[in-house]
Design a protein around this motif. Structure first.
Motif, PDB file in Angstrom:
ATOM      1  N   VAL B 145     -29.539 -15.555 -11.811  1.00  0.00           N
ATOM      2  CA  VAL B 145     -31.022 -15.112 -12.150  1.00  0.00           C
ATOM      3  C   VAL B 145     -31.835 -14.391 -11.218  1.00  0.00           C
ATOM      4  O   VAL B 145     -31.647 -13.203 -11.661  1.00  0.00           O
ATOM      5  N   LEU B 146     -31.262 -13.637  -9.865  1.00  0.00           N
ATOM      6  CA  LEU B 146     -31.828 -13.323  -9.258  1.00  0.00           C
ATOM      7  C   LEU B 146     -31.026 -11.698  -9.677  1.00  0.00           C
ATOM      8  O   LEU B 146     -31.426 -10.794  -9.551  1.00  0.00           O
ATOM      9  N   PHE B 147     -29.470 -12.123  -9.179  1.00  0.00           N
ATOM     10  CA  PHE B 147     -28.935 -11.077  -9.415  1.00  0.00           C
ATOM     11  C   PHE B 147     -29.016 -10.324 -10.848  1.00  0.00           C
ATOM     12  O   PHE B 147     -29.201  -9.551 -11.267  1.00  0.00           O
ATOM     13  N   TYR B 148     -29.371 -10.832 -11.954  1.00  0.00           N
ATOM     14  CA  TYR B 148     -29.437 -10.522 -13.386  1.00  0.00           C
ATOM     15  C   TYR B 148     -31.026  -9.878 -13.659  1.00  0.00           C
ATOM     16  O   TYR B 148     -30.617  -8.681 -13.940  1.00  0.00           O
ATOM     17  N   LEU B 149     -32.079 -10.709 -12.638  1.00  0.00           N
ATOM     18  CA  LEU B 149     -33.259  -9.437 -12.168  1.00  0.00           C
ATOM     19  C   LEU B 149     -33.034  -7.775 -11.114  1.00  0.00           C
ATOM     20  O   LEU B 149     -32.913  -6.763 -12.055  1.00  0.00           O
ATOM     21  N   ALA B 150     -32.129  -7.395 -10.757  1.00  0.00           N
ATOM     22  CA  ALA B 150     -31.442  -6.820 -10.270  1.00  0.00           C
ATOM     23  C   ALA B 150     -30.715  -6.082 -10.488  1.00  0.00           C
ATOM     24  O   ALA B 150     -31.241  -4.689 -10.326  1.00  0.00           O
ATOM     25  N   LEU B 151     -30.041  -6.408 -11.409  1.00  0.00           N
ATOM     26  CA  LEU B 151     -29.331  -5.552 -12.696  1.00  0.00           C
ATOM     27  C   LEU B 151     -30.170  -5.264 -13.925  1.00  0.00           C
ATOM     28  O   LEU B 151     -30.335  -3.933 -13.710  1.00  0.00           O
ATOM     29  N   THR B 152     -31.270  -5.591 -13.738  1.00  0.00           N
ATOM     30  CA  THR B 152     -32.450  -5.186 -14.753  1.00  0.00           C
ATOM     31  C   THR B 152     -32.766  -3.915 -13.812  1.00  0.00           C
ATOM     32  O   THR B 152     -33.479  -3.368 -14.938  1.00  0.00           O
ATOM     33  N   PHE B 153     -32.567  -4.240 -12.729  1.00  0.00           N
ATOM     34  CA  PHE B 153     -34.132  -3.669 -12.411  1.00  0.00           C
ATOM     35  C   PHE B 153     -33.106  -2.295 -11.883  1.00  0.00           C
ATOM     36  O   PHE B 153     -33.658  -1.146 -10.760  1.00  0.00           O
ATOM     37  N   ALA B 166     -36.664  -6.765  -8.331  1.00  0.00           N
ATOM     38  CA  ALA B 166     -36.051  -7.905  -8.605  1.00  0.00           C
ATOM     39  C   ALA B 166     -36.908  -9.169  -7.513  1.00  0.00           C
ATOM     40  O   ALA B 166     -37.777 -10.097  -7.985  1.00  0.00           O
ATOM     41  N   VAL B 167     -37.343  -9.072  -6.320  1.00  0.00           N
ATOM     42  CA  VAL B 167     -38.121  -9.737  -4.950  1.00  0.00           C
ATOM     43  C   VAL B 167     -39.042  -9.609  -6.243  1.00  0.00           C
ATOM     44  O   VAL B 167     -40.154 -10.840  -5.776  1.00  0.00           O
ATOM     45  N   GLY B 168     -39.354  -8.637  -6.455  1.00  0.00           N
ATOM     46  CA  GLY B 168     -41.064  -8.596  -6.129  1.00  0.00           C
ATOM     47  C   GLY B 168     -41.383  -9.135  -7.212  1.00  0.00           C
ATOM     48  O   GLY B 168     -42.624  -9.383  -7.515  1.00  0.00           O
ATOM     49  N   LEU B 169     -40.743  -8.765  -8.215  1.00  0.00           N
ATOM     50  CA  LEU B 169     -40.873  -9.712  -9.618  1.00  0.00           C
ATOM     51  C   LEU B 169     -41.343 -10.572  -9.339  1.00  0.00           C
ATOM     52  O   LEU B 169     -42.141 -12.027  -9.986  1.00  0.00           O
ATOM     53  N   VAL B 170     -40.131 -11.784  -8.935  1.00  0.00           N
ATOM     54  CA  VAL B 170     -40.219 -13.263  -8.727  1.00  0.00           C
ATOM     55  C   VAL B 170     -41.689 -13.799  -7.746  1.00  0.00           C
ATOM     56  O   VAL B 170     -42.686 -14.451  -8.153  1.00  0.00           O
ATOM     57  N   GLU B 171     -41.826 -12.924  -6.660  1.00  0.00           N
ATOM     58  CA  GLU B 171     -42.905 -13.310  -6.491  1.00  0.00           C
ATOM     59  C   GLU B 171     -44.521 -12.731  -6.806  1.00  0.00           C
ATOM     60  O   GLU B 171     -45.162 -13.705  -6.606  1.00  0.00           O
ATOM     61  N   GLU B 172     -43.963 -11.836  -7.697  1.00  0.00           N
ATOM     62  CA  GLU B 172     -45.762 -11.403  -8.585  1.00  0.00           C
ATOM     63  C   GLU B 172     -45.605 -12.771  -9.594  1.00  0.00           C
ATOM     64  O   GLU B 172     -47.028 -13.391  -9.912  1.00  0.00           O
ATOM     65  N   VAL B 173     -44.541 -12.857 -10.513  1.00  0.00           N
ATOM     66  CA  VAL B 173     -44.887 -14.498 -11.131  1.00  0.00           C
ATOM     67  C   VAL B 173     -45.371 -15.765 -10.463  1.00  0.00           C
ATOM     68  O   VAL B 173     -45.849 -16.460 -11.019  1.00  0.00           O
ATOM     69  N   ALA B 174     -43.978 -15.702  -9.096  1.00  0.00           N
ATOM     70  CA  ALA B 174     -44.710 -17.427  -8.130  1.00  0.00           C
ATOM     71  C   ALA B 174     -46.117 -17.506  -7.887  1.00  0.00           C
ATOM     72  O   ALA B 174     -46.580 -18.264  -8.303  1.00  0.00           O
ATOM     73  N   ALA B 175     -46.603 -16.272  -7.662  1.00  0.00           N
ATOM     74  CA  ALA B 175     -48.181 -15.775  -8.297  1.00  0.00           C
ATOM     75  C   ALA B 175     -49.150 -16.367  -8.799  1.00  0.00           C
ATOM     76  O   ALA B 175     -49.948 -16.915  -8.898  1.00  0.00           O
TER      77      ALA B 175
END
Lengths: 277, 277, 277, 277
Positions: B145-153, B166-175
């Protein structure tokens, strides 16, 4: 094309259902599934209710006819409710998590057929699964998504209505994506005591579905078939494939129908109609 | 904990990287991966650029140390860009589609670490993947999923920026879900000529990441190590695990950094900072 | 019934031999092997000469049509001498060590057919294998024992004579055990430059064996078949199965014959006669 | 080094023996076998007496800790006599037919240890197996050959004497080949009601072997260990590995000894001495 069967009735040995000699009833039913001539080599699974409330699953990506563990276990599993499924992949990977039956809590589910255009609409369908159910999806098949949609729409409370709503949603989403006739299915689901089976396709030409007629009658009509002597009077079978040479043993489930078989062997049959959101 | 390595440089035999004798450099790097003492038995994969632009993948759920096919192939694969990954599952099924490296077009991706609370936020993360990329997700891991988020971005245009987003999105969603310190990762990705590596964790204590120092120097310093004589001067290695007994062979990639190695062996290193949406 | 093919000629991509589009020559040859309609689901193997003198083997107990690693590798293996084999077990376990081709040093061996009454005479046959070769037997098939008997009788020096002696021994031992017509075989063996093929059965009705006619001619006769344009003029194929719809592409190897194809594409054909001890 | 355990007593769920929570007795016994820290990743097997007289086997080359089917089955198998074995290969292939326990008729057999120089003397040892038993050998391990030698020498009539003769033969043959101290073994075998265990090595330093002390006592001494409350008073366990932190639960089987546990829980222990032919 996948193939499946369900058994319900007094506990019997899985071996009597899956591997009995050549001229037995079930052997014929499973001939193209477990025999040497099949092309259904993309994994298999069985699920059964035994110890505890949660059904046990044995699944493998080996072809069923090669699986020595399956033969060993079939001689040890004694159960009153068994699902067996032979997979023919329509594209998703051959891996254990894509093998049927699927399980959620005390429920099992298996499917023959497919959702046309699934890659295109998968994202929207998966998005409709209840957030608390979503993390339990383990594989990547359309069949499992259909199960989780049915669970989302109340499978545990009213199975026929839930499946009607799940199929209705798929048809609605598919229509929005310009996909015609998206659903093709024969489905079986159970909660440990009752088994439900569904035959439906959007195009109105569904894959076949049969249920056994009364075993007691068959035993009298066919004393030459040993397995009729083994299976109890309460035995009820539902199978995805017709039997060519024992037509009196099977009754076809009509197009667009669902049926149920209760623990005490009673059966019902009703019309199935998708309910769009 | 997964372990991985990348090789780039003039084409060498995979065997020289994966299975060389006990005192070789890479053998030490892979000791706990491919050796008898490892616990990383949840599948493995290698990916390499050979014929054509698209990398080839060989993945298996057998432990790498048992896989006879891997040993056979390692003696036949000659490549200038290889990824190797040994998986230790954090809960998702042990199946080929969950083994690294992952591939999309000409890109490969592998990951050590995890996303804390992934089951809880998976639905929202997957929902952020571009609709046209979504159907290509094959497995069920956080890494893919992290790979596909990076591809998306925009991985294919600006890899460091895409991974930061991608990492920023994960941190935002997790927060939003009340999950602290969600990301733990060392990641490698490549497009067939350049390799990028990332070391980052939300908590600021990332898993280790090392890159090789100049092979020519090592060859002079350690004439007793045969593999230094085999690997070309252009050889560049990135590994997830430190080597205990040859500290001069490896340089640590600092916390919150990304680096890249180009086809001609040049390297760069920069700070990594997640970009929230 | 197993199926196999050999390729010799200028190096080509294994993919061109194993997975080319539907109307290609080899695709037809392999149709029932690798296609969806086969029952040959008891494992497969390929062996090829690449790096080094010893052939590499890739074998799996997955059905060949499901094996994603095989598809990946076929696109990467470039070789001038390839063996491919699809197994249909005659009773011995479905495991890697029973998959063909077998290898000893620089030699490969594969077999379609069987030894009647093998369980009865296995002990005596295995006892005839040279003591220094015996420990190298890895699996439990009749095919591998036949290989080691041929090695014992000088396969590396005079392949046809060695196979004639091996078959003669099997017939002698079988006769002593009251087994009629014990041998059924089409066999291929190679040393890295020359390929030998054998067609023989004790009963005189051997399984089929074909070799390709000249690819240059076929290319001119069938410009519509793309793979003819891909394969080099030196291409020589031997296959266990006839092609129904391109009879001019194949010549049958006669009953009780052996043939050889040298590195430069020359072929010979001779009578085969077992030599009893 | 392989590891194994046997259970005999009133029927219990295999799950209580194999997968109970962290502080249970058996969990500790199996910690390094089924836990995440083990290196015993070369396949596993369980065998148990259930339906019928012939024990059922479930074996796999997956690491035991990854095998979802094992977890499913452990919750369904209720048995009064169970063998469990985790394999660490000493060179023979990782394949189902090499996984323990082995079975012949109603007998099971499993082994930890090895025969030194087995490749050298295998031919002579296999030649000593009774001709009518020989065809039943399925795999390629020393352990299975030892089983068939014991069967040849009368395992079914007098197990200790048969094993003493089998070991004596191995030592004799090894001596002839100049191999010192050939046998290293802890072996368990059972016929469905009685379990025999053997601890012996030619060199006199055998691998460890322990049997449980009385469960009733342990239950009183350790009320904090839940599995003691689950296992019946008749429970008898034999394990290849000592438990570090519950010394009072286990008694060591002395060097060069055999013991037996009958159906009703009685035990005996005697000296073991190889008998040369």
């Amino acid at each position: 094309m996948c193939r499946w069967m369900t058994y319900s009735g007094e506990p019997v040995l899985a071996d009597d259902l899956l591997f009995r000699p050549v001229h037995s009833l079930i052997d014929q039913a499973l001939h193209s599934k477990l025999g040497a001539t099949t092309t259904n080599g993309d994994g298999f699974g069985i699920g059964w209710y035994g110890e505890g409330d949660v059904p046990a699953l044995f699944k493998s990506t080996e072809p069923a006819w090669n699986d020595e563990n399956l033969r060993e276990l079939a001689g040890q599993i004694r159960t009153g409710l068994l699902f067996a499924h032979i997979r023919a992949s329509t594209g998703t990977p051959v891996q254990r998590s894509n093998c049927h039956p699927f399980r959620h809590g005390t429920w099992m589910w298996m499917h023959n057929g497919g959702i046309t255009g699934f890659p295109t609409i998968k994202r929207e369908l998966v998005g409709a699964v209840a957030p608390e159910l979503y993390p339990h999806i383990e594989g990547s098949t359309d069949s499992e998504v259909l199960f989780y949609l049915a669970l989302t729409f109340g499978l545990r409370d009213d199975p026929p209505a839930a499946v009607e709503r799940a199929v209705g949603l798929v048809e609605e989403v598919a229509a929005g994506a310009g996909i015609r006739h998206p659903v093709q299915m024969t489905v079986a689901t159970a909660d440990g005591s009752t088994t439900w089976a569904f035959r439906y396709s959007s195009v109105g030409r569904s894959r076949s579905l049969y249920h056994s007629t009364h075993i007691g009658q068959l035993r009298r009509m066919h004393p030459e078939v040993p397995v009729f002597g083994t299976l109890p009077d309460t035995a009820r079978l539902i199978v995805s494939e017709p039997l060519r040479d024992m037509p009196d043993a099977w009754a076809e489930v009509p197009e667009s129908c669902w049926g149920m078989i209760t623990e005490d062997g009673r059966g019902e049959q009703h019309a199935f109609a998708p309910r769009r959101p």
